[in-house]
Write an enzyme that holds these catalytic residues in place. Structure first.
Site, PDB file in Angstrom:
ATOM      1  N   LEU A   1      48.061  76.633  33.433  1.00  0.00           N
ATOM      2  CA  LEU A   1      48.610  75.298  33.183  1.00  0.00           C
ATOM      3  C   LEU A   1      49.666  74.977  34.241  1.00  0.00           C
ATOM      4  CD1 LEU A   1      48.828  75.827  29.350  1.00  0.00           C
ATOM      5  CD2 LEU A   1      47.321  74.176  30.499  1.00  0.00           C
TER       6      LEU A   1
ATOM      7  N   HIS B   1      49.938  87.850  25.503  1.00  0.00           N
ATOM      8  CA  HIS B   1      49.272  88.479  26.644  1.00  0.00           C
ATOM      9  C   HIS B   1      49.037  89.949  26.300  1.00  0.00           C
ATOM     10  CE1 HIS B   1      48.011  89.024  30.767  1.00  0.00           C
ATOM     11  NE2 HIS B   1      48.774  90.094  30.821  1.00  0.00           N
TER      12      HIS B   1
HETATM   13  C1  GAR Z   1      43.622  88.256  23.417  1.00  0.00           C
HETATM   14  O1  GAR Z   1      43.553  89.636  23.643  1.00  0.00           O
HETATM   15  C2  GAR Z   1      44.785  87.658  24.160  1.00  0.00           C
HETATM   16  O2  GAR Z   1      45.891  88.500  24.223  1.00  0.00           O
HETATM   17  C3  GAR Z   1      44.186  87.448  25.522  1.00  0.00           C
HETATM   18  O3  GAR Z   1      42.894  86.987  25.278  1.00  0.00           O
HETATM   19  C4  GAR Z   1      42.434  87.530  24.039  1.00  0.00           C
HETATM   20  C5  GAR Z   1      41.952  86.399  23.190  1.00  0.00           C
HETATM   21  O4  GAR Z   1      41.342  86.856  22.014  1.00  0.00           O
HETATM   22  N1  GAR Z   1      44.948  86.502  26.283  1.00  0.00           N
HETATM   23  C6  GAR Z   1      45.138  86.597  27.603  1.00  0.00           C
HETATM   24  O5  GAR Z   1      44.624  87.457  28.284  1.00  0.00           O
HETATM   25  C7  GAR Z   1      46.017  85.514  28.198  1.00  0.00           C
HETATM   26  N2  GAR Z   1      46.529  85.921  29.462  1.00  0.00           N
HETATM   27  P1  GAR Z   1      41.088  85.850  20.812  1.00  0.00           P
HETATM   28  O6  GAR Z   1      40.374  84.645  21.383  1.00  0.00           O
HETATM   29  O7  GAR Z   1      40.209  86.612  19.873  1.00  0.00           O
HETATM   30  O8  GAR Z   1      42.414  85.510  20.220  1.00  0.00           O
END
Ligand code: GAR
Length: 234
Positions: free
Chosen positions: A119, A135
């Site tokens: 963003l 994260h």
């Molecule tokens: C989660 O592990 C979150 O921490 C990560 O994506 C996944 C989403 O899972 N986010 C990132 O990597 C952001 N930088 P979800 O859609 O099942 O919540």
């Protein structure tokens, strides 16, 4: 409807018979952005309902039409929207359209839950102090992608997840709450991902709840929880 729910949550049905009560009680409005599965979004929606937060998830918005989490939200009567990043050639145009739709829901808090788009600074500034992200690493280690693979390659003995306030720099910003899990012999990327994700489902709802309850104090970029609660989940 919103006001009535707020009264009932605060004082129970009996409070409606009392001559003194507050109208327009502060039900906080949460908008959640997702890109895919949405399991963190589910955890927040579930905690909000089960723990009767003075808040409601008013919308779930995805940047991909196929985001699986949209169905979960729709089934629970939560408004959903898709702002497809592929139909906006320019990042600024995508950000502007996303903000326009988000602002239609008048959120008090914007929650990034597996939202995999960078963003722009203007967007982040617009939601300064009211946008959280999770994260899957112990920030400031391993911002960006492939965190578990990079942690394994670095020989980390512990990994985890971080909830932080969003600032213009990717995966930075004041740290609200972290979970820590061990790396075990024989772990691969999938094993770490699953072990960390399970903790995300605990720490993200807790951090959002603290925000809703006004329990997060930020000073010089450092967050304290005003009740003195531990900000580490082991
Ligand atoms: C989660 O592990 C979150 O921490 C990560 O994506 C996944 C989403 O899972 N986010 C990132 O990597 C952001 N930088 P979800 O859609 O099942 O919540």
């Amino acid at each position: 409807m919103v006001m009535l729910l707020a009264i009932v949550q605060k004082g129970g049905v009996d409070s409606l018979r009392s001559p003194v009560y507050t109208l327009g009680a502060p039900m906080k409005r949460i908008v959640i952005l997702i890109s895919g599965r949405g399991s963190n979004m589910e955890a927040i929606v579930r905690s909000c309902a089960e723990q009767r937060w003075a808040a409601q998830v008013v919308a779930v918005i995805a940047n991909r039409p196929a985001a699986a989490g949209l169905a979960y939200a729709a089934e629970r009567g939560i408004a959903t929207a898709v702002i497809d990043h592929q139909v906006h050639a320019e990042r600024a145009a995508f950000d502007a359209e996303l903000a326009r739709v988000i602002d239609g829901f008048a959120p008090d808090l914007l929650v990034l839950a597996g939202f995999m788009r960078i963003l722009g600074a203007d967007f982040v500034q617009h939601y300064a102090g009211r946008m959280l992200n999770i994260h899957p690493s112990l920030l400031p280690a391993f911002p960006g992608l492939h965190t578990h693979q990079r942690a394994l390659a670095a020989g980390c003995k512990a990994v985890g997840a971080t909830v932080h306030v969003v600032t213009p720099e990717l995966d930075h910003g004041p740290i609200v709450l972290q979970s820590v899990v061990p790396v075990r012999p024989g772990d691969d990327e999938a094993a770490l991902q699953a072990r960390v994700l399970a903790t995300e489902h605990t720490i993200y709802p807790l951090a959002v709840r603290w925000f809703i309850e006004g329990k997060l104090h930020v000073e010089n970029g450092l967050v304290t929880q005003t009740d003195g609660a531990s900000q580490v989940f082991l």
